[in-house]
Design a protein around this motif. Sequence first.
Motif, PDB file in Angstrom:
ATOM      1  N   PHE A 186     -15.786  -0.063  -5.608  1.00  0.00           N
ATOM      2  CA  PHE A 186     -14.329  -0.036  -5.472  1.00  0.00           C
ATOM      3  C   PHE A 186     -13.900   0.729  -4.224  1.00  0.00           C
ATOM      4  N   GLU A 187     -14.704   0.588  -3.152  1.00  0.00           N
ATOM      5  CA  GLU A 187     -14.382   1.245  -1.891  1.00  0.00           C
ATOM      6  C   GLU A 187     -13.119   0.690  -1.252  1.00  0.00           C
ATOM      7  N   ASP A 188     -12.666  -0.470  -1.706  1.00  0.00           N
ATOM      8  CA  ASP A 188     -11.428  -1.015  -1.153  1.00  0.00           C
ATOM      9  C   ASP A 188     -10.221  -0.165  -1.546  1.00  0.00           C
ATOM     10  N   ASN A 189     -10.328   0.670  -2.599  1.00  0.00           N
ATOM     11  CA  ASN A 189      -9.228   1.563  -2.961  1.00  0.00           C
ATOM     12  C   ASN A 189      -8.947   2.561  -1.843  1.00  0.00           C
ATOM     13  N   THR A 190      -9.985   3.206  -1.335  1.00  0.00           N
ATOM     14  CA  THR A 190      -9.793   4.180  -0.264  1.00  0.00           C
ATOM     15  C   THR A 190      -9.321   3.495   1.017  1.00  0.00           C
ATOM     16  N   PHE A 191      -9.908   2.342   1.343  1.00  0.00           N
ATOM     17  CA  PHE A 191      -9.492   1.603   2.541  1.00  0.00           C
ATOM     18  C   PHE A 191      -8.032   1.179   2.423  1.00  0.00           C
ATOM     19  N   HIS A 192      -7.614   0.796   1.228  1.00  0.00           N
ATOM     20  CA  HIS A 192      -6.225   0.439   0.943  1.00  0.00           C
ATOM     21  C   HIS A 192      -5.297   1.591   1.312  1.00  0.00           C
ATOM     22  N   TRP A 193      -5.651   2.792   0.883  1.00  0.00           N
ATOM     23  CA  TRP A 193      -4.799   3.954   1.139  1.00  0.00           C
ATOM     24  C   TRP A 193      -4.789   4.350   2.610  1.00  0.00           C
ATOM     25  N   THR A 194      -5.955   4.418   3.221  1.00  0.00           N
ATOM     26  CA  THR A 194      -5.999   4.890   4.608  1.00  0.00           C
ATOM     27  C   THR A 194      -5.308   3.910   5.557  1.00  0.00           C
ATOM     28  N   THR A 195      -5.483   2.613   5.340  1.00  0.00           N
ATOM     29  CA  THR A 195      -4.870   1.643   6.248  1.00  0.00           C
ATOM     30  C   THR A 195      -3.354   1.569   6.062  1.00  0.00           C
ATOM     31  N   ILE A 196      -2.888   1.604   4.818  1.00  0.00           N
ATOM     32  CA  ILE A 196      -1.442   1.535   4.591  1.00  0.00           C
ATOM     33  C   ILE A 196      -0.749   2.769   5.168  1.00  0.00           C
ATOM     34  N   ILE A 197      -1.300   3.927   4.922  1.00  0.00           N
ATOM     35  CA  ILE A 197      -0.647   5.153   5.397  1.00  0.00           C
ATOM     36  C   ILE A 197      -0.679   5.251   6.917  1.00  0.00           C
ATOM     37  N   LYS A 198      -1.749   4.786   7.539  1.00  0.00           N
ATOM     38  CA  LYS A 198      -1.851   4.862   8.993  1.00  0.00           C
ATOM     39  C   LYS A 198      -1.077   3.757   9.715  1.00  0.00           C
ATOM     40  N   ALA A 199      -0.759   2.685   9.014  1.00  0.00           N
ATOM     41  CA  ALA A 199      -0.111   1.536   9.656  1.00  0.00           C
ATOM     42  C   ALA A 199       1.286   1.906  10.162  1.00  0.00           C
ATOM     43  N   GLY A 200       1.606   1.391  11.354  1.00  0.00           N
ATOM     44  CA  GLY A 200       2.947   1.592  11.873  1.00  0.00           C
ATOM     45  C   GLY A 200       3.947   0.678  11.203  1.00  0.00           C
ATOM     46  N   LYS A 201       3.550  -0.578  10.992  1.00  0.00           N
ATOM     47  CA  LYS A 201       4.419  -1.544  10.332  1.00  0.00           C
ATOM     48  C   LYS A 201       3.564  -2.461   9.460  1.00  0.00           C
TER      49      LYS A 201
END
Length: 289
Positions: A186-201
């Motif tokens: 379930f490593e996609d959970n962490t990737f989900h959080w890091t990418t959404i929070i870092k995304a500009g838009k």
Amino acid sequence: VAPVDNAGDYLESTRNSLVSQSLAPGELEILLVDDASADGSLAVCEQYARRHRNIRVFSLPERSPGGCGFPCNMGIKKARGRYVGFLDCDDLAAPTMFEELLRAAEDAGADMAFCSFTNSWGDETEAPPSDIHYWTCLFDKDFQALSEAAQKSMFLKTAPPAWRKLYRRDFLQKNNLLFPVGDYFFEDNTFHWTTIIKAGKITALDRSLATHRQRAGQTTGMDACEAALHIAGQMRLILRFLNAERLTGEYREAFMHLAGDTLSRIAEDHPRFRGIQDVMADICAFQHL
């Protein structure tokens, strides 16, 4: 990027859904990353590459630990396109999936584009995604009036799989965003959080463009308690990220929502329950910060 893990008979239909995309072959490269499959999947992938010039095949010398983090990371590093998308080796992409996500991302100038998806079982019965309530909230008339943190908190409550999203590759590279790799799933959970929070838009497309097929041997086939134990491990990584970014205040409610949903599915008499006591202690400390 399609991580391949003993895909068996599912691989051909997944390949077909990728090579049949409405994007021209010159606009779409397909990276098949075989995770040391034992069922001959690598040979099948290599056969596909000989037939389709836009398919590239990579293989790992030995099976990676945990889930598909290592194969997906290899795909991100080997990709040459402006955007990177994912599809599990047993799932299906609608014919226009990647073109629609690409156009949505470009029109919005977004770092990430989402679509909805459909769950499918072996008997071909279908069901909407589990996050349907949160997903529909993204298209409420008041959503755009929310603060950036409030909007991202709603995105964080949607289902985490990467195979429903498209990412701008230089955004991932600039922020060194990769899947965590370890002896867990379930490593996609962490990737989900890091990418959404870092995304500009971020932009969302209210269309079901992927079909998630359930099959024996999937991590999603674990019982709810075992799956929650793995997700609890990912929560520690998410906490470390929030602390490092000094974002505990902005995303406290979204994180506690994840914590409550996860821990409610872990039985106290499970033999591995004691192994997450430290994670639970971290969550309690976070709640009272």
